[in-house]
Design an enzyme around this catalytic site. Structure first.
Site, PDB file in Angstrom:
ATOM      1  N   LYS A  36       0.852  -1.212   0.000  1.00  0.00           N
ATOM      2  CA  LYS A  36       0.000   0.000   0.000  1.00  0.00           C
ATOM      3  C   LYS A  36       0.880   1.252   0.000  1.00  0.00           C
ATOM      4  O   LYS A  36       2.077   1.185   0.324  1.00  0.00           O
ATOM      5  CB  LYS A  36      -0.885  -0.020   1.242  1.00  0.00           C
ATOM      6  N   TYR A 249      17.100  30.485   6.490  1.00  0.00           N
ATOM      7  CA  TYR A 249      16.005  31.340   6.977  1.00  0.00           C
ATOM      8  C   TYR A 249      16.057  31.488   8.490  1.00  0.00           C
ATOM      9  O   TYR A 249      16.407  30.541   9.210  1.00  0.00           O
ATOM     10  CB  TYR A 249      14.653  30.710   6.619  1.00  0.00           C
TER      11      TYR A 249
HETATM   12  C1  PLP Z   1      -0.156  -1.777   6.899  1.00  0.00           C
HETATM   13  C2  PLP Z   1      -0.743  -3.073   7.302  1.00  0.00           C
HETATM   14  C3  PLP Z   1       0.062  -4.179   7.592  1.00  0.00           C
HETATM   15  C4  PLP Z   1       1.572  -4.111   7.616  1.00  0.00           C
HETATM   16  O1  PLP Z   1       2.020  -3.465   8.781  1.00  0.00           O
HETATM   17  P1  PLP Z   1       3.588  -3.312   9.070  1.00  0.00           P
HETATM   18  O2  PLP Z   1       3.639  -2.760  10.434  1.00  0.00           O
HETATM   19  O3  PLP Z   1       4.102  -2.351   8.055  1.00  0.00           O
HETATM   20  O4  PLP Z   1       4.183  -4.648   8.922  1.00  0.00           O
HETATM   21  C5  PLP Z   1      -0.560  -5.390   7.837  1.00  0.00           C
HETATM   22  N1  PLP Z   1      -1.915  -5.495   7.832  1.00  0.00           N
HETATM   23  C6  PLP Z   1      -2.719  -4.445   7.590  1.00  0.00           C
HETATM   24  C7  PLP Z   1      -4.197  -4.641   7.608  1.00  0.00           C
HETATM   25  C8  PLP Z   1      -2.178  -3.200   7.334  1.00  0.00           C
HETATM   26  O5  PLP Z   1      -2.972  -2.165   7.095  1.00  0.00           O
END
Ligand code: PLP
Length: 358
Positions: A36, A249
């Site tokens: 994702k 800045y």
């Molecule tokens: C993002 C996510 C993961 C992975 O989590 P990590 O901490 O990056 O390993 C697993 N399951 C779901 C439903 C997620 O949204």
């Protein structure tokens, strides 16, 4: 001259990515790598293609658009969309050959009217974010009997804490699954932190994300990832500042002696966060040097006094340089961010360069 010397870039080591995924797969569950948010900023298509060599069960995304991008790039494995989508978008999700995570009877019924394609049941065991509550699963029995899910899953809220919450959530998950008319073939729960603290997965699939991208889950973990990401920037200008002068800045970096200041072609519009002003460190020829003054939109200054360097030299802002390592966790801590925010905040203006073994 360095081929990418005009501006900063991100280097992604696909070999290390695959070795991290193999370390997760060694816990015994089939892999569902979470890609994702453009694989946490690293590039979902390149990451998914690289991980395809490990024959994962499928991939996890947050949105329909992310799933479509993977489908259009030729990924044929199952892709689960984990963030709830509104009922009116389930047809689009189906048309893209994606798998929804559902937790409401009306959504399950709607999906069943659209298609016979698989879906996964989202069970909330304490995260209070998405899915049916573990103690309300019985309300879905009729919808599930009519169209049983391919999988059921839950998500841990504090897997990195060792505070007993994970065990409680697993208990609730088992209770909920026991109430289903049939056991779904694929149960899954573990994120990176849960998996990195487990010798042997208790579930059919595991969903690691951040570990794959080189971020570990603390001292108590049984496995630690290799670094995957390097953030690098060229020196584009160098000057000497005199006693009483200041840098950037608001003149927050005042020098009381003569200093040598180098300008890097990276700024907060690239995702090198402003909170690193006067706090960040960089690696120059294997030595640590500090960020001098406020990070600006397109440029960041570092104090290179005493470290011989020239315009065109490359500085490392995340990752390894010689024997020194600035890992994502360290830079995130300096920036007051979580490692997740730091990685997903690396902006598109940074080119991504992928390194892979031949
Ligand atoms: C993002 C996510 C993961 C992975 O989590 P990590 O901490 O990056 O390993 C697993 N399951 C779901 C439903 C997620 O949204």
């Amino acid at each position: 001259m360095h081929p990418h010397m005009t501006r900063a870039w991100v280097e992604i080591d696909l070999g290390a990515l695959r070795r991290n995924a193999a370390a997760m797969a060694a816990r015994g569950a089939a892999l569902l790598p979470m890609v994702k948010a453009d694989a946490y900023g690293l590039g979902a298509v390149a990451v998914a293609r690289a991980l395809d060599a490990l024959a994962p069960w499928g991939f996890g995304v947050a949105t329909i658009a992310e799933g479509i991008e993977l489908r259009e790039s030729g990924i044929e494995r199952p892709i689960i969309v984990f963030t709830p989508v509104h009922r009116s978008h389930l047809r689009a999700l189906c048309n893209a050959r994606l798998t929804p995570a559902l937790g409401a009877a009306s959504d399950i019924t709607e999906w069943s009217e659209i298609t016979t394609a698989p879906w996964h049941l989202a069970i909330d065991t304490g995260m209070s974010r998405a899915g049916v509550r573990w103690d309300h699963v019985h309300t879905l029995r009729d919808a599930i009997r009519a169209n049983p899910p391919q999988g059921a899953f839950t998500h841990f809220h504090s897997a990195e804490l060792d505070d007993g919450s994970r065990e409680e959530q697993e208990r609730r998950f088992r209770d909920a699954v026991a109430q289903l008319p049939v056991r779904p073939p694929l149960l899954h729960a573990e994120n990176s932190a849960a998996l990195a603290r487990t010798h042997r997965s208790s579930w059919d699939i595991a969903r690691p994300g951040i570990f794959l991208y080189g971020v570990g889950s603390g001292e108590r973990a049984l496995v630690h990832p290799e670094p995957v990401v390097r953030l690098r920037a060229p020196i584009v200008d160098i000057r000497t500042t005199l006693p009483g002068e200041s840098v950037s800045y608001d003149a927050t970096y005042r020098v009381s002696a003569q200093r040598r200041i180098a300008t890097l072609a990276i700024g907060y519009a690239d995702g090198y966060r402003r909170s690193l002003s006067n706090r960040g460190v960089a690696l120059l020829h294997g030595q640590r040097v500090p960020v001098a003054g406020l990070v600006t939109m397109d440029m960041t200054m570092i104090d290179v006094t005493g470290v011989p360097c020239d315009v065109g030299d490359i500085v490392t802002l995340i990752g390894r340089d010689g024997s020194e390592l600035l890992d994502v966790e360290t830079v995130a801590r300096l920036a007051d961010l979580s490692p997740y925010e730091l990685l997903t905040g690396l902006r598109p203006r940074l080119e991504r360069h992928y390194r892979d073994e031949p």
